[in-house]
Design a protein around this motif. Structure first.
Motif, PDB file in Angstrom:
ATOM      1  N   MET A  82      -4.067   0.043  -6.267  1.00  0.00           N
ATOM      2  CA  MET A  82      -3.862  -1.124  -5.421  1.00  0.00           C
ATOM      3  C   MET A  82      -4.667  -2.347  -5.847  1.00  0.00           C
ATOM      4  N   LYS A  83      -5.668  -2.153  -6.678  1.00  0.00           N
ATOM      5  CA  LYS A  83      -6.548  -3.271  -7.047  1.00  0.00           C
ATOM      6  C   LYS A  83      -5.786  -4.480  -7.582  1.00  0.00           C
ATOM      7  N   LEU A 111      -6.419   5.524  -5.311  1.00  0.00           N
ATOM      8  CA  LEU A 111      -5.681   4.537  -4.530  1.00  0.00           C
ATOM      9  C   LEU A 111      -6.169   3.125  -4.845  1.00  0.00           C
ATOM     10  N   TRP A 112      -7.476   2.967  -4.956  1.00  0.00           N
ATOM     11  CA  TRP A 112      -8.027   1.655  -5.274  1.00  0.00           C
ATOM     12  C   TRP A 112      -7.593   1.203  -6.665  1.00  0.00           C
ATOM     13  N   LYS A 113      -7.568   2.131  -7.621  1.00  0.00           N
ATOM     14  CA  LYS A 113      -7.124   1.795  -8.969  1.00  0.00           C
ATOM     15  C   LYS A 113      -5.674   1.329  -8.965  1.00  0.00           C
ATOM     16  N   ALA A 167      -9.540   8.110  -2.906  1.00  0.00           N
ATOM     17  CA  ALA A 167      -9.854   6.707  -2.655  1.00  0.00           C
ATOM     18  C   ALA A 167      -9.951   5.929  -3.962  1.00  0.00           C
ATOM     19  N   ALA A 168     -10.573   6.563  -4.970  1.00  0.00           N
ATOM     20  CA  ALA A 168     -10.693   5.902  -6.270  1.00  0.00           C
ATOM     21  C   ALA A 168      -9.328   5.698  -6.908  1.00  0.00           C
ATOM     22  N   LEU A 196       0.832  -1.200   0.000  1.00  0.00           N
ATOM     23  CA  LEU A 196       0.000   0.000   0.000  1.00  0.00           C
ATOM     24  C   LEU A 196       0.867   1.250   0.000  1.00  0.00           C
ATOM     25  N   VAL A 249      -4.216  -6.794  -4.721  1.00  0.00           N
ATOM     26  CA  VAL A 249      -5.034  -7.296  -3.620  1.00  0.00           C
ATOM     27  C   VAL A 249      -4.596  -8.696  -3.185  1.00  0.00           C
ATOM     28  N   GLY A 295       1.324   2.803  -3.470  1.00  0.00           N
ATOM     29  CA  GLY A 295       0.267   3.797  -3.379  1.00  0.00           C
ATOM     30  C   GLY A 295       0.707   5.152  -2.893  1.00  0.00           C
TER      31      GLY A 295
END
Length: 496
Positions: A228-229, A224-226, A221-222, A57, A232, A61
Motif C-alpha cells: 500500500m505504500k 500490507l504496508w509494502k 502488516a509489513a 486498501l 498512500v 491489499g
C-alpha cells in the motif's frame, strides 16, 4: 472465465437497472431541489471517507496478497484475511466516531454554497448514514474473500442491495413526507446485507477463525504496508477531486449538485456495465498468472471494450438532452433539471471509453502489484482535473465538470499505455475513437429531432453508425502487425 464474467455482468446489469430505478424515483420525488442536493451531499459524506481509507486498501491489499499467501497454505492466507478484515472494520468504527461530531463542518467543506436550511437537512441525513459505514466496509471485504475462492455472488448482489435500500427509502420518505426515512432504510439494508454475507461465508467454511500470532501479524502488516505504500497519496487526490467537484457544483446553485450526480450516474453506468466485471476478472484471475498471459488478455480486452462502449459514448454526446428527458423528466424533475443534467452529461460522454480502458489497465497494475505506477498515473490525472476545476470554476458554465473529467481520463490513459508499451497503438485507437464521436455528431446534425419518434430514429442511427465503425477496430486489431511494421516495435507477436 467467460462464465465468471457473465455472473458478474448479470449482477452488475441488475444493479445498474435498479440504479436506474433509484435515480428515476429520486428525480421523480425530489427532482433537482435543495432537498435532493442535501441528500446527494450526505451520501457523498459517507462514501468519500469509506473510499479514502479502504477502496484501494481492499483492491490492492486483499486479492493479490491473499493469493500469494494461499500458495503457501490456506490457513496462512485466511489468517492474513482475518487480520485485514478486523483492521478495516476498526477503520469503519473510527470513521463513525470521527464524523458524527464534525458532521456540520464536513458538509460545509463539501458544499460551501449551500444555504443554512439545506445544510441542516444534509447534516441530519449524514448522521444516520454514517452508522452504515462499518457494515459497508465489512461487506466489501467479504466480497473480496469470496472472489478469492471463485465465488462472485457477494460482489454481484452488493450494489443491488444498496440500490434496493435507497429505492425502499425513497418510497417510504415520499409516503411519510420526510426524507429522513431514506437514511434509516438505507442503513438498515446495509446491516442486513452484512449479516447475510457473514452467514454465506461461514456456510462455505471460508472464514475459519484462525487468528495470527504476534509474529505473523507483524509480517502481515509489513507485507500490507509494502503493497500500500505507493498508494498512500492516491486516496488524497481521488477523494480530494470529488470534494472539489461537489464544492464547485454548489457554487453554481444547489440544483447543480443534484444534476451532477445524475449525469455521473448515466456516464458511470454506461462504462461500468462492461468495465467493472472485466476488471474484477482481471484482478481475480491474473494475480497468480504470468505477466505474458496477462498482457495477452489485456490485448484482447482493449478492442472489445471500445467496440462495446464507443456507441454508448456517441449516443450520450449527441443525444444527452433527449436521454435525460426520456429517463428522468417526470414528477418534480422539470425542464430545468433536464437542461442542467444534459449540459454536464454531454462532455462526460466523450470520456466513457477512456475511463473504461483505464479501469482495466489499473486493475492489471493491482494484479502485478505495480502500485507505484498505478498511484502516479491516477494521481497526476486527478491533479490536472482538479486544477482545471479550481482554475476555471464557473467561468465556462456547466461543461467544466465534463472537461475536467476528460482531462483526468486522457492523462491517465496516456501514462498507462506508455507504461505498458502500447503507446503507438493506443494513440491510433484514441484518434480513431474521437473521429467516430465527431462523425456521429455530424450525422446527427442531418437527422430530424422535433418529435419523440424523430429522436428515437436518430438515436438508433447514431448507435448503428458508431457500432459499424467501432467494429472496424476489431477487424484492424486482427491485422495490427500492419500498423506495427511502420513503428517497428512488435515483440512476441503482441502490441508493444
Amino acid at each position: 472465465m467467460f462464465k465468471a464474467f457473465m455472473y458478474l455482468f448479470t449482477g452488475n446489469f441488475l444493479s445498474k437497472l435498479l440504479g436506474l430505478v433509484r435515480e428515476f424515483l429520486l428525480a421523480w420525488a425530489f427532482g433537482v431541489t435543495s432537498t435532493a442536493a442535501a441528500l446527494r451531499i450526505a451520501q457523498a459524506g459517507v462514501f468519500i471517507p469509506i473510499n479514502f481509507l479502504t477502496q484501494d486498501l481492499l483492491s490492492a491489499g486483499c486479492l493479490p496478497v491473499f493469493n500469494k499467501y494461499r500458495k503457501v497454505s490456506d490457513q496462512l492466507a485466511l489468517s492474513y484475511f482475518i487480520s485485514l478484515f478486523f483492521f478495516v472494520m476498526l477503520i469503519g468504527v473510527f470513521l463513525v466516531i470521527t464524523i458524527y461530531p464534525i458532521a456540520e463542518i464536513w458538509v460545509r467543506l463539501l458544499a460551501s454554497g449551500f444555504s443554512n436550511e439545506t445544510m441542516l437537512i444534509s447534516v441530519r441525513l449524514l448522521k444516520v448514514f454514517i452508522v452504515s459505514i462499518p457494515f459497508i466496509i465489512g461487506t466489501s471485504a467479504l466480497g473480496y474473500l469470496a472472489m478469492a475462492f471463485g465465488s462472485y455472488l457477494i460482489q454481484s448482489v452488493r450494489p443491488s442491495f444498496i440500490n434496493l435500500g435507497i429505492i425502499s427509502g425513497v418510497l417510504i420518505s415520499y409516503i411519510e413526507k420526510d426524507i429522513y426515512y431514506l437514511a434509516i432504510t438505507f442503513t438498515i439494508s446495509q446491516v442486513c446485507l452484512f449479516c447475510l454475507c457473514v452467514l454465506y461465508i461461514f456456510s462455505r467454511n471460508w472464514f475459519l477463525i484462525r487468528f495470527p500470532t504476534y509474529k505473523q501479524l507483524l509480517v502481515f502488516a509489513a507485507r500490507l504496508w509494502k503493497t500500500m505504500k505507493p498508494l498512500v497519496l492516491l486516496p488524497i487526490f481521488l477523494q480530494g477531486y470529488i470534494i472539489i467537484e461537489r464544492n464547485v457544483a454548489s457554487q453554481f446553485n444547489e440544483s447543480t449538485v443534484a444534476a451532477l450526480d445524475i449525469a455521473r450516474f448515466v456516464s458511470d453506468t454506461s462504462m461500468a456495465l462492461i468495465a467493472v466485471p472485466l476488471g474484477f476478472l482481471v484482478l481475480a484471475n491474473i494475480s497468480s498468472s504470468d505477466k505474458t498471459r496477462s498482457e495477452y488478455i489485456l490485448d484482447k480486452l482493449h478492442m472489445v471494450i471500445l467496440f462495446l462502449l464507443l456507441p454508448f459514448s456517441s449516443l450520450i454526446v449527441v443525444k444527452a438532452d433527449f436521454l435525460v428527458s426520456l429517463l428522468f423528466e417526470y414528477g418534480v424533475f422539470d425542464a430545468n433539471g433536464t437542461y442542467l443534467t444534459s449540459s454536464i452529461l454531454q462532455i462526460y460522454g466523450v470520456s466513457i471509453f477512456i475511463h473504461a480502458l483505464n479501469y482495466q489497465l489499473l486493475k492489471l497494475n493491482n494484479a502485478f502489484r505495480q502500485n507505484r505506477a498505478f498511484s502516479f498515473s491516477t494521481s497526476l490525472g486527478l491533479f490536472f482535473g482538479a486544477i482545471f476545476l479550481l482554475g476555471v470554476n464557473t467561468s465556462i458554465g456547466l461543461s467544466v465538470f465534463g472537461w475536467a473529467y476528460l482531462i483526468n481520463g486522457v492523462t491517465v490513459y496516456f501514462l498507462l499505455i506508455y507504461q505498458f508499451k502500447y503507446f503507438f497503438v493506443g494513440i491510433v485507437v484514441f484518434i480513431f475513437s474521437l473521429a467516430i464521436l465527431y462523425l456521429s455528431s455530424v450525422l446527427s446534425g442531418f437527422l430530424p429531432s422535433q418529435t419523440l419518434l424523430n429522436n428515437l430514429v436518430s438515436s438508433f442511427a447514431v448507435l448503428l453508425f458508431s457500432s459499424v465503425f467501432s467494429g472496424l477496430l476489431l477487424f484492424l486489431g486482427r491485422y495490427r502487425s500492419i500498423f506495427l511494421s511502420f513503428y517497428k516495435t512488435q515483440v512476441h507477436g503482441k502490441w508493444k
